[in-house]
Design a protein around this motif. Structure first.
Motif, PDB file in Angstrom:
ATOM      1  N   ARG A  43       6.620 -30.869 -97.063  1.00 53.76           N
ATOM      2  CA  ARG A  43       8.091 -30.891 -97.167  1.00 53.76           C
ATOM      3  C   ARG A  43       8.576 -32.333 -97.075  1.00 53.76           C
ATOM      4  O   ARG A  43       8.201 -33.064 -96.175  1.00 53.76           O
ATOM      5  CB  ARG A  43       8.714 -30.061 -96.059  1.00 53.76           C
ATOM      6  CG  ARG A  43       8.455 -28.589 -96.193  1.00 53.76           C
ATOM      7  CD  ARG A  43       9.186 -27.828 -95.094  1.00 53.76           C
ATOM      8  NE  ARG A  43       8.803 -26.444 -95.108  1.00 53.76           N
ATOM      9  CZ  ARG A  43       9.550 -25.468 -95.614  1.00 53.76           C
ATOM     10  NH1 ARG A  43      10.719 -25.749 -96.151  1.00 53.76           N
ATOM     11  NH2 ARG A  43       9.149 -24.224 -95.579  1.00 53.76           N
ATOM     12  N   LEU A  44       9.416 -32.679 -98.032  1.00 49.78           N
ATOM     13  CA  LEU A  44       9.983 -34.020 -98.073  1.00 49.78           C
ATOM     14  C   LEU A  44      11.501 -33.919 -98.113  1.00 49.78           C
ATOM     15  O   LEU A  44      12.049 -32.887 -98.518  1.00 49.78           O
ATOM     16  CB  LEU A  44       9.473 -34.773 -99.305  1.00 49.78           C
ATOM     17  CG  LEU A  44       7.973 -35.087 -99.345  1.00 49.78           C
ATOM     18  CD1 LEU A  44       7.586 -35.690-100.684  1.00 49.78           C
ATOM     19  CD2 LEU A  44       7.578 -36.010 -98.217  1.00 49.78           C
ATOM     20  N   SER A  49      11.795 -41.417-100.268  1.00 44.58           N
ATOM     21  CA  SER A  49      11.433 -42.788-100.631  1.00 44.58           C
ATOM     22  C   SER A  49       9.990 -42.797-101.133  1.00 44.58           C
ATOM     23  O   SER A  49       9.228 -41.858-100.862  1.00 44.58           O
ATOM     24  CB  SER A  49      11.548 -43.698 -99.405  1.00 44.58           C
ATOM     25  OG  SER A  49      10.521 -43.382 -98.472  1.00 44.58           O
ATOM     26  N   PRO A  50       9.588 -43.856-101.823  1.00 45.64           N
ATOM     27  CA  PRO A  50       8.185 -43.957-102.242  1.00 45.64           C
ATOM     28  C   PRO A  50       7.212 -43.866-101.061  1.00 45.64           C
ATOM     29  O   PRO A  50       6.144 -43.256-101.186  1.00 45.64           O
ATOM     30  CB  PRO A  50       8.118 -45.323-102.922  1.00 45.64           C
ATOM     31  CG  PRO A  50       9.502 -45.552-103.444  1.00 45.64           C
ATOM     32  CD  PRO A  50      10.405 -44.938-102.400  1.00 45.64           C
ATOM     33  N   GLY A  56       3.341 -37.988 -97.808  1.00 43.80           N
ATOM     34  CA  GLY A  56       3.183 -36.560 -98.108  1.00 43.80           C
ATOM     35  C   GLY A  56       1.943 -36.293 -98.943  1.00 43.80           C
ATOM     36  O   GLY A  56       1.185 -35.356 -98.670  1.00 43.80           O
ATOM     37  N   LEU A  57       1.709 -37.121 -99.948  1.00 43.05           N
ATOM     38  CA  LEU A  57       0.527 -36.958-100.800  1.00 43.05           C
ATOM     39  C   LEU A  57      -0.760 -37.198-100.012  1.00 43.05           C
ATOM     40  O   LEU A  57      -1.780 -36.546-100.254  1.00 43.05           O
ATOM     41  CB  LEU A  57       0.595 -37.894-102.015  1.00 43.05           C
ATOM     42  CG  LEU A  57       1.699 -37.593-103.026  1.00 43.05           C
ATOM     43  CD1 LEU A  57       1.677 -38.633-104.151  1.00 43.05           C
ATOM     44  CD2 LEU A  57       1.564 -36.182-103.590  1.00 43.05           C
ATOM     45  N   SER A  58      -0.701 -38.104 -99.051  1.00 44.17           N
ATOM     46  CA  SER A  58      -1.864 -38.372 -98.206  1.00 44.17           C
ATOM     47  C   SER A  58      -2.203 -37.152 -97.339  1.00 44.17           C
ATOM     48  O   SER A  58      -3.376 -36.797 -97.179  1.00 44.17           O
ATOM     49  CB  SER A  58      -1.593 -39.600 -97.337  1.00 44.17           C
ATOM     50  OG  SER A  58      -2.697 -39.886 -96.536  1.00 44.17           O
ATOM     51  N   SER A 111       4.404 -31.147-106.737  1.00 42.41           N
ATOM     52  CA  SER A 111       5.424 -31.588-107.694  1.00 42.41           C
ATOM     53  C   SER A 111       5.558 -33.107-107.732  1.00 42.41           C
ATOM     54  O   SER A 111       6.103 -33.657-108.686  1.00 42.41           O
ATOM     55  CB  SER A 111       6.772 -30.942-107.373  1.00 42.41           C
ATOM     56  OG  SER A 111       7.174 -31.268-106.062  1.00 42.41           O
ATOM     57  N   PHE A 112       5.022 -33.792-106.716  1.00 44.31           N
ATOM     58  CA  PHE A 112       5.023 -35.261-106.715  1.00 44.31           C
ATOM     59  C   PHE A 112       3.682 -35.826-107.188  1.00 44.31           C
ATOM     60  O   PHE A 112       3.464 -37.033-107.151  1.00 44.31           O
ATOM     61  CB  PHE A 112       5.361 -35.802-105.320  1.00 44.31           C
ATOM     62  CG  PHE A 112       6.810 -35.641-104.972  1.00 44.31           C
ATOM     63  CD1 PHE A 112       7.768 -36.508-105.477  1.00 44.31           C
ATOM     64  CD2 PHE A 112       7.226 -34.598-104.163  1.00 44.31           C
ATOM     65  CE1 PHE A 112       9.109 -36.355-105.169  1.00 44.31           C
ATOM     66  CE2 PHE A 112       8.570 -34.432-103.845  1.00 44.31           C
ATOM     67  CZ  PHE A 112       9.515 -35.310-104.352  1.00 44.31           C
ATOM     68  N   GLY A 113       2.769 -34.955-107.590  1.00 46.92           N
ATOM     69  CA  GLY A 113       1.476 -35.413-108.092  1.00 46.92           C
ATOM     70  C   GLY A 113       0.388 -35.260-107.047  1.00 46.92           C
ATOM     71  O   GLY A 113       0.349 -34.271-106.315  1.00 46.92           O
ATOM     72  N   MET A 114      -0.490 -36.253-106.993  1.00 49.65           N
ATOM     73  CA  MET A 114      -1.579 -36.238-106.011  1.00 49.65           C
ATOM     74  C   MET A 114      -1.910 -37.665-105.623  1.00 49.65           C
ATOM     75  O   MET A 114      -1.626 -38.609-106.370  1.00 49.65           O
ATOM     76  CB  MET A 114      -2.809 -35.506-106.563  1.00 49.65           C
ATOM     77  CG  MET A 114      -3.461 -36.177-107.748  1.00 49.65           C
ATOM     78  SD  MET A 114      -4.725 -35.183-108.546  1.00 49.65           S
ATOM     79  CE  MET A 114      -3.746 -33.952-109.389  1.00 49.65           C
ATOM     80  N   ALA A 115      -2.524 -37.794-104.467  1.00 50.06           N
ATOM     81  CA  ALA A 115      -2.875 -39.118-103.940  1.00 50.06           C
ATOM     82  C   ALA A 115      -3.922 -39.776-104.841  1.00 50.06           C
ATOM     83  O   ALA A 115      -4.803 -39.102-105.376  1.00 50.06           O
ATOM     84  CB  ALA A 115      -3.412 -38.988-102.519  1.00 50.06           C
TER      85      ALA A 115
END
Length: 160
Positions: A43-44, A49-50, A56-58, A111-115
């Motif tokens: 959850r973000l 922010s970047p 979150g991806l981590s 939805s933000f991709g992956m690390a």
């Protein structure tokens, strides 16, 4: 029997997507031992922010890493990946099977991709299209293409 795993980050809610996933899961079971692993998306805030996205991806990367079957061929779905036709995907899976590997794992990130560290683990970075699709539809599309790849290898009439 060959093991095929799809790891997907994020939860499906819409019944029509769930029905399609159930249908392709059932169809895939006729060709391989198929496993769908759904992991929670971090959850973000509304406008992250970047740095928040990277954190979150981590977190998601830790969960993903723990679910990738040991020794499996690993493919991530990412916009910067290679474009393959259905026949080329079928040939790729056939090559994996002939190489002696007993499993393959595909990953759809959040939805933000992956690390980046998860992408670096991949044996193949695959793009579905240069177009943008709803994240949940991508899951159905990947399942359909995996099913199609299996039917191509089996020589059935599904693929025309």
């Amino acid at each position: 029997m060959f093991d095929l795993t799809l790891i997907a980050v994020g939860k499906l809610k819409e019944k029509f997507y769930l029905s399609a996933v159930e249908e392709y899961t059932k169809r895939l079971q006729g060709f391989c031992s198929f496993h769908l692993i759904e992991l929670p998306e971090t959850r973000l805030p509304e406008d992250p922010s970047p740095a928040q996205i990277a954190a979150g991806l981590s977190k998601e990367a830790e969960l993903i890493r723990a679910k990738i079957p040991k020794g499996s061929f690993f493919c991530v779905l990412t916009p910067e990946g290679r474009l393959l036709s259905s026949e080329q995907l079928a040939d790729t899976l056939k090559t994996v099977k002939l190489s002696g590997k007993s499993s393959a794992c595909f990953l759809i990130g959040s939805s933000f991709g992956m690390a980046p560290e998860i992408k670096q683990l991949a044996d193949l970075k695959l793009s579905m299209s240069p177009m943008t699709f709803p994240h949940h539809l991508a899951r159905v599309m990947v399942l359909e293409q995996l099913y199609r790849a299996e039917t191509i290898q089996a020589g059935t009439k599904y693929h025309k």
